[in-house]
Structures are given as C-alpha cells and as structure tokens.
Design an enzyme around this catalytic site. Structure first.
Site, mmCIF file in Angstrom:
data_model
loop_
_atom_site.group_PDB
_atom_site.id
_atom_site.type_symbol
_atom_site.label_atom_id
_atom_site.label_comp_id
_atom_site.label_asym_id
_atom_site.label_seq_id
_atom_site.Cartn_x
_atom_site.Cartn_y
_atom_site.Cartn_z
ATOM 1 N N LYS A 32 -0.618 -0.834 -12.439
ATOM 2 C CA LYS A 32 0.209 -1.979 -12.126
ATOM 3 C C LYS A 32 -0.608 -3.264 -11.979
ATOM 4 O O LYS A 32 -0.310 -4.287 -12.604
ATOM 5 C CB LYS A 32 0.928 -1.637 -10.821
ATOM 6 C CG LYS A 32 1.665 -2.714 -10.185
ATOM 7 C CD LYS A 32 2.071 -2.247 -8.801
ATOM 8 C CE LYS A 32 0.836 -2.184 -7.903
ATOM 9 N NZ LYS A 32 1.119 -2.448 -6.501
ATOM 10 N N THR A 33 -1.654 -3.187 -11.166
ATOM 11 C CA THR A 33 -2.464 -4.384 -10.939
ATOM 12 C C THR A 33 -3.146 -4.822 -12.222
ATOM 13 O O THR A 33 -3.228 -6.012 -12.538
ATOM 14 C CB THR A 33 -3.522 -4.104 -9.859
ATOM 15 O OG1 THR A 33 -2.873 -3.543 -8.726
ATOM 16 C CG2 THR A 33 -4.228 -5.378 -9.452
ATOM 17 N N ASP A 221 4.027 -9.286 -6.837
ATOM 18 C CA ASP A 221 3.633 -7.883 -6.721
ATOM 19 C C ASP A 221 4.348 -7.262 -5.518
ATOM 20 O O ASP A 221 4.763 -7.978 -4.615
ATOM 21 C CB ASP A 221 2.111 -7.829 -6.527
ATOM 22 C CG ASP A 221 1.575 -6.436 -6.821
ATOM 23 O OD1 ASP A 221 2.358 -5.568 -7.250
ATOM 24 O OD2 ASP A 221 0.364 -6.229 -6.620
ATOM 25 N N GLU A 222 4.461 -5.956 -5.502
ATOM 26 C CA GLU A 222 5.087 -5.237 -4.383
ATOM 27 C C GLU A 222 6.453 -5.838 -4.030
ATOM 28 O O GLU A 222 6.770 -6.075 -2.864
ATOM 29 C CB GLU A 222 4.175 -5.265 -3.141
ATOM 30 C CG GLU A 222 2.748 -4.808 -3.367
ATOM 31 C CD GLU A 222 2.606 -3.291 -3.465
ATOM 32 O OE1 GLU A 222 3.632 -2.584 -3.530
ATOM 33 O OE2 GLU A 222 1.453 -2.813 -3.491
ATOM 34 N N GLN A 252 7.785 3.421 -3.038
ATOM 35 C CA GLN A 252 6.685 3.076 -2.137
ATOM 36 C C GLN A 252 7.067 1.999 -1.134
ATOM 37 O O GLN A 252 6.211 1.299 -0.603
ATOM 38 C CB GLN A 252 5.476 2.612 -2.944
ATOM 39 C CG GLN A 252 4.900 3.700 -3.836
ATOM 40 C CD GLN A 252 3.623 3.248 -4.513
ATOM 41 O OE1 GLN A 252 2.615 3.021 -3.863
ATOM 42 N NE2 GLN A 252 3.665 3.114 -5.831
ATOM 43 N N ARG A 596 -2.528 8.474 -3.023
ATOM 44 C CA ARG A 596 -3.809 7.748 -2.976
ATOM 45 C C ARG A 596 -4.936 8.592 -3.560
ATOM 46 O O ARG A 596 -6.024 8.107 -3.835
ATOM 47 C CB ARG A 596 -4.202 7.357 -1.539
ATOM 48 C CG ARG A 596 -3.232 6.468 -0.786
ATOM 49 C CD ARG A 596 -2.851 5.255 -1.551
ATOM 50 N NE ARG A 596 -1.568 5.442 -2.223
ATOM 51 C CZ ARG A 596 -1.139 4.677 -3.212
ATOM 52 N NH1 ARG A 596 -1.862 3.675 -3.645
ATOM 53 N NH2 ARG A 596 0.024 4.909 -3.784
#
Length: 696
Positions: A32-33, A221-222, A252, A596
């Site tokens: 994503k980033t 983002d997020e 998330q 993670r």
DNA sequence: CGGTTGCACTTTTTT
DNA sequence: AGTGCAACCG
C-alpha cells in the site's frame, strides 16, 4: 526513470489512474505505502502536479517521514521540504492551515496546543466552577465524552440539545465551561485542530477556495480511520477535478474508540460518484500459514467488506500457539527463544517484535529481556514529552510563547517551589482574568492584586524573570538557547536533584530535550512540533521491539510474538457481549497483530496473570479457536507453580534495580522474599511477586 | 504554605 | 504495585 517499476498490475493501475476519485482497498501487506509513494512520484515526474500542489495525509508523523524518504529516493531528489508535497497527519496539516489563516476566524497566531493532561486539568477546573464533585462524574470520563462529542462535530449547544441522560447533561455543562476556559488561555486541544479547520473552511469561502485550488491532488492513507471532522475537511478540500485518492482497509480499522468511522471508506463511492476502485489483495509480507490463520480470524466478523488476501509464496512454518503458566513464564520463554536465535546467529534482535494489548503488559517482558541480555526497546508507553520534568520545562516555554496560557502557568506557578499555594494561585488567576492583561504582565503588576505575602513577592519576581526571558527571546528565538536560559533562571537542576534515584534520569531527559530542540529554527516551531509528536519512534538500532498492537499498525517484522491471547485481555474485558461492534474491533485488532509477521508468528496465553497488583486467571482467548488451519500447539514442559522464581534469576549477589529504591545487591533469598541492600545503605525485604526488581 | 500520610483507583488502545 | 488526591499537622 519509471515510476511503475517493480509494481504488479493492480498497483500499476492505481498509480496510473491519475484523474478523478480513486479508492484503493489494500489488504494487509499488499504494498500500500509503496503504491501510494509511487503514485505521488508519478504525479510529480509526469508534471501532472507540482509537489506543493499535492497533499498527502498519513496516520502518523512517522509514516509521513517514511513516505518523504521513499519519495526522495524515487525522485532522486534531496529530501528537501521545498521540493516536497504537503505531507503529514490531519492534525499536523490543520496546524499549518490554522497558523496561516486562523486569524480569519479569530485565532491567535501563537495559539498553544493542549494535550490530554491539559484538557484533563481544564475539565477539573470547569467541574469545580460548576460545583460538580469528582464523585458525581469522573473528570476522565467527562473529558473523553467531550472529545467524542467533538469528534462527531458537536459543539456545546449541540451536546446540550442531544443530552438525554444525567451524565450527558453534565458533560454538556462542563463542555461549555471548558471551552470558555480554553479560549481564555489561548489554547486549542487536539480535537479543536480539526474542528477549527472545519469552521475555517466552512465559514470563509474565499479561504476554502484558495486551498481547494492549491491542492490539485489529495491522497489519504488509512482512510478507514478518519473521523467525521476529518471527513468534512476532505470534502472541503477536494477540488472540482475530484482528484482524490484514498487508501485503506476496513479490516484494519482499530480506532473507532477515538471517533474513527470506517463507513467513510465504505461510502467513498457514494460520496465521490464515478470513483475507480482498485483492490490490492496479493500479500507480499507473510507466509501462507500466517495469512490463513489471520483470514480465519477476520472472517468471523459480520460487518466487513469481502475480500481475499493471498500470497504466491508457500505456507511456511505453522503458526505456533503456546501456553504458559503466568506472565513471568510467558516472557521468559520468549526471551529465551529470542536469545538462542540471536546466539546461534540465525537472527538479529531487530528481527523480532513482541506485541501486547495494553502498555502495562510490557513489564514482565522487560525483566525477562534484561535477564537474557537481549537488547530491546519499548515503543510507545510513557511518551518522552509526557515526563514530568519535560512537561515542566515545556510549560515555561509555552507561557513564554503565549503569555495568556493560564494552563501552563498554573502548572509552573509553584515549580520550583516558591511559596505560591493553591489559594494564592486561585486568587491571582481570578484577579488576572478581570484585568485584561496577560499572565506575565499580571505577575509584574502583582502589587495591585489581592495576593499578599510570600506569594506576592514570588510572583512578582517570577514575572520579572519572564520579562527578561522575553527580551532574550526577542533577540534569539533558538529553542535550545531559550531552554537553557529558562533552566538557568529557575535553578531547575537544583530542584531536580532531590536525592531520589530518578534524579539522574531526569537530568538526562532534560539534556535530550535541549539537543532535540537544537534542530528547530524557532521556539514556535519547536512547540508546535512536540505537541503532535508521538512516542519515540525507536531508532534503527538492533533491538527487539516491544509495543502495543495499536502501535504496530503499519509495521512488519520477520518474527512476531503476540502475548496475552486471553479472554479479558484480547478481547479486552471491557468488551463483554459476543457479536457486538466492539468485539469485532477486538477481532480486527487481533488480525492486525497477526498480519505484522512475515515468517514466524508465535502466539501465547497465560493461565494466570498479575493485573492491578492482583493475580487473576483468564480463559484462553476465543480468537484462538478461530485460527484453525496451519497452527501447532507446542507442548511445553511447564514448571511447577512455585518454580517460576528461578526464572527471575534472583540469587544472592545479583545486582538489581528498583524504581523506588535505586540500585542494590541481593543479600538473601527466601522463596519469593528477597532481601536487598541498596546502595544508599538501606536494607529492604521485598516480595518479588510485586516488587519491580530489574536484574542489572 | 508545604510536606506527609493514608486511601481509593488503576489499565485499553493515541493524534 | 504505582499514582493521585484529600486530609491533616508543623
């Protein structure tokens, strides 16, 4: 240079779709980033927009920093703020907007930012003023109720109108007084940064249009973690071209308790008609076994979008679930395992992370790591800028910067002790409010106030001191210079050196503050920055990372240990009823933690755990049953109950550290009772089950 | 006024 | 266990 190099087809599509609204649904570990960063690079490289025409909002300051670094790599450019898009958190961006245009809605250029503590003390003050006792309602509860009202963009009038229960009516009353007190001190709290920005953009069309036309491209983002004020800001800032790109994953979403509303992401297509939707489902992070277990957990949630995360790689090691007798053993086994892996050279310390539900759970882990000499760092926890000595100094700085900051003044009026007690302070503040002068001027003129005696002399001299500092600040606003002058002026070092074992640590903290400050151009910059700074982001040194699952969002590690998978811990005891929204959020939290891990995931639970200074017994977490698939329950040789003391390596002549008594040496061990001779000469007999002894 | 003592409460998660 | 706070005394 190709800005789509190394991207898969879907990611490429996300980068190349540069006009109109775009929704990127990005599963955990789906790059994503990377996609977002490439997209920005692409916009700049193709001259679709100048860097300063791009606004990129991230969830944390750390994420912004990382993105900035990656971007400068991609563009082969200096990491130069001038050649960079606007990047930061919503709060950070709002501060920038309000510094520039806040005067339009009556805000001072040098407003101060109030943190959680400041808010709390103002709430208490407001309650006092209203004659509401702490027993009627807890200040903490009121404070958080005010915050959630603000997160839903309710002003005091709205809160009063919507109040149905006594507690809500009380909250509305306090809220209103709180706002007055805050305004009087020229402060804005965290929520205000967003709310005031909304007010600015909604009431000043010309300002709004200025920013709307400035930002040609907005990326967020997020997005699943935006609250309603943030959502409004987005709506106001998006220009006529609708070049808005949001990235997120409802699976998330773990911040609903602070107002985040993941329906914002679910409704994106409704809000921005004609939006392109891209789903990043291929996972590049974790093994198949880890993904399968995580997906099994999340699929038990009812409210969620439907997607599949998958990997092209093999299933890898099975996920391990381990049982331990108590938190000491749980920590011991983890530290031992990590220590062995490092010793044989299989891994480095920085390959490991240990994740837990609450900050309080870090203690037994710390002790175990110390014992095995495994380097570790705690991420989050007590933030550097929350330490008492730091807050004292910062309060001086804030008052210097904003002489109306009554909150900071109240904190330091009697620090160091100078004979200004609660009564004099109240009298003085009351008088100051009626005088139409700022706090510093009021101190200088304290002779004409009703304050008498020792307190009068003390305030007068403090006022003169501030006048001198103000003169210095005029000449030189370098923050570390000013901090040193403040410290000198109030003799703070003497105040700190009180003979307690913590004194040295405090002194060290203050010198780190001075060196931190050195990199800022002005006191104002420094104060703005630290107000929004999160906990030390952990340097890139080789150590095991310990943090809450929340703090781990967005990170990844080759090996992850998740501890405390017990009913009452994860899911947390505040979440009781099955099937409700809160339980679903706990499950998402579990999912975030699991995803993670790259190569190995170790999950553990303890039969018994020390909580609130009491031993409690928890059932294994209900989430464990959900994991299924490739997991393995490792049979453990669990020692007998009383046998855990050997794990703490408490033996005669071992040196230990106690936060209360300092360092010392063990001179006797009798079961759980340990006798320590501390370096200051005192001898204490301590129960190791409660006394926080760290081996050194 | 300021320090000490004893009691109640604590622990969700953070910009 | 640690912390913060009200109540008390010098």
């Amino acid at each position: 240079m190709q800005t789509t190099d190394g991207l898969n087809d879907v990611q490429k599509q996300a980068v190349l779709t540069t006009s109109g609204p775009l929704l990127i649904l990005a599963g955990a570990g789906s790059g994503k980033t990377k996609t977002l960063t490439h997209r920005i690079a692409h916009l700049i490289a193709t001259k679709a927009a100048w860097p300063e025409q791009i606004l990129a909002v991230t969830f944390t300051n750390k994420a912004a920093r990382e993105m900035r670094e990656r971007l400068s790599d991609l563009l082969n450019q200096q990491n130069d703020r001038n050649f960079m898009p606007w990047m930061g958190t919503f709060h950070g961006i709002c501060v920038r907007l309000l510094k520039i245009d806040g005067s339009e809605i009556g805000l001072a250029k040098n407003f101060v930012i109030f943190d959680e503590d400041d808010r709390q003390s103002l709430v208490k003050q407001a309650m006092k003023e209203l004659g509401i006792s702490d027993k009627q309602a807890k200040p903490r509860a009121i404070s958080s109720a005010i915050s959630s009202a603000k997160n839903q963009m309710q002003y005091p009038e709205d809160a009063a109108r919507n109040a149905n229960y006594p507690f809500e009516r009380l909250t509305a009353e306090v809220y209103s007084v709180y706002e007055r007190l805050k305004k009087q001190a020229y402060g804005l709290d965290f929520d205000d940064l967003l709310l005031e920005t909304v007010r600015l953009l909604s009431t000043k069309p010309s300002i709004r249009d200025k920013w709307r036309s400035k930002f040609k491209h907005i990326l967020i983002d997020e997005y699943q973690d935006t609250n309603s004020a943030q959502y409004q800001i987005v709506k106001y800032l998006v220009g006529d071209d609708h070049n808005i790109c949001v990235v997120g994953d409802d699976w998330q979403s773990i911040y609903s308790w602070r107002g985040a509303d993941f329906t914002n992401i679910l409704n994106f297509e409704r809000d921005f008609p004609g939006a392109n939707v891209v789903k990043l489902e291929q996972n590049y992070r974790s093994t198949g076994a880890i993904l399968e277990a995580a997906q099994n957990v999340i699929s038990k949630n009812i409210t969620r979008t439907d997607k599949k995360i998958w990997t092209a790689e093999g299933s890898g090691e099975p996920v391990q679930i381990n049982q331990a007798y108590d938190e000491t053993e749980e920590s011991y086994l983890i530290a031992q395992r990590i220590s062995t892996h490092i010793a044989v050279g299989a891994r480095q310390a920085k390959d490991f992370a240990v994740l837990y539900r609450t900050n309080a759970m870090s203690y037994s882990l710390e002790r175990a790591f110390l014992q095995f000499h495994v380097p570790y760092k705690i991420i989050g926890g007590v933030r550097f800028y929350d330490r008492r000595e730091i807050k004292d100094i910062v309060a001086y700085l804030r008052l210097l910067h904003q002489p109306n900051d009554r909150v900071s003044f109240s904190r330091i009026a009697n620090i160091p002790t100078r004979g200004v007690g609660a009564t004099s302070l109240a009298k003085f503040l009351n008088w100051q409010a009626s005088q139409n002068v700022d706090v510093i001027s009021a101190m200088v003129q304290v002779e004409s106030s009703p304050v008498t005696g020792r307190a009068r002399a003390a305030l007068s001299s403090l006022g003169e001191g501030f006048r001198k500092l103000q003169v210095l600040l005029e000449k030189n606003s370098n923050p570390s210079f000013i901090i040193e002058e403040v410290i000198k002026h109030i003799n703070y070092y003497d105040f700190i050196r009180d003979g307690t074992p913590q004194a040295e640590e405090r002194l060290e903290n203050i010198s780190s503050l001075v060196s931190d400050a050195a990199s800022f151009a002005s006191l104002a910059d420094f104060l703005d920055e630290i107000a929004l700074m999160s906990s030390a982001d952990g340097s890139a040194d080789d150590s095991v990372a310990l943090m809450t699952i929340h703090a781990a969002k967005g990170l990844e590690f080759p090996v992850v240990f998740m501890v405390g998978l017990e009913d009452g811990i994860l899911p947390h005891s505040r979440v009781h009823e099955a099937g409700n929204e809160e339980l679903e959020e706990e499950r998402r939290l579990c999912y975030v933690g699991m995803t993670r891990a790259r190569e190995e995931l170790h999950i553990s639970y303890a039969t018994s755990r020390l909580q609130f200074g009491q031993r409690g017994y928890n059932e294994p977490s209900r989430f464990l049953e959900d994991m299924g698939g490739h997991i393995s329950q490792e049979p453990l040789s669990i020692p007998e109950r009383d046998d855990t003391s050997h794990m703490m390596s408490l033996e005669v002549s071992q040196r230990v550290k106690s936060s209360q008594f300092g360092e010392g040496e063990i001179i006797d061990v009798d079961g759980l009772a340990v006798t320590v001779r501390f370096d200051n000469g005192s001898i204490k007999k301590l129960n190791t089950e409660y006394a926080r002894l760290m081996p050194i």
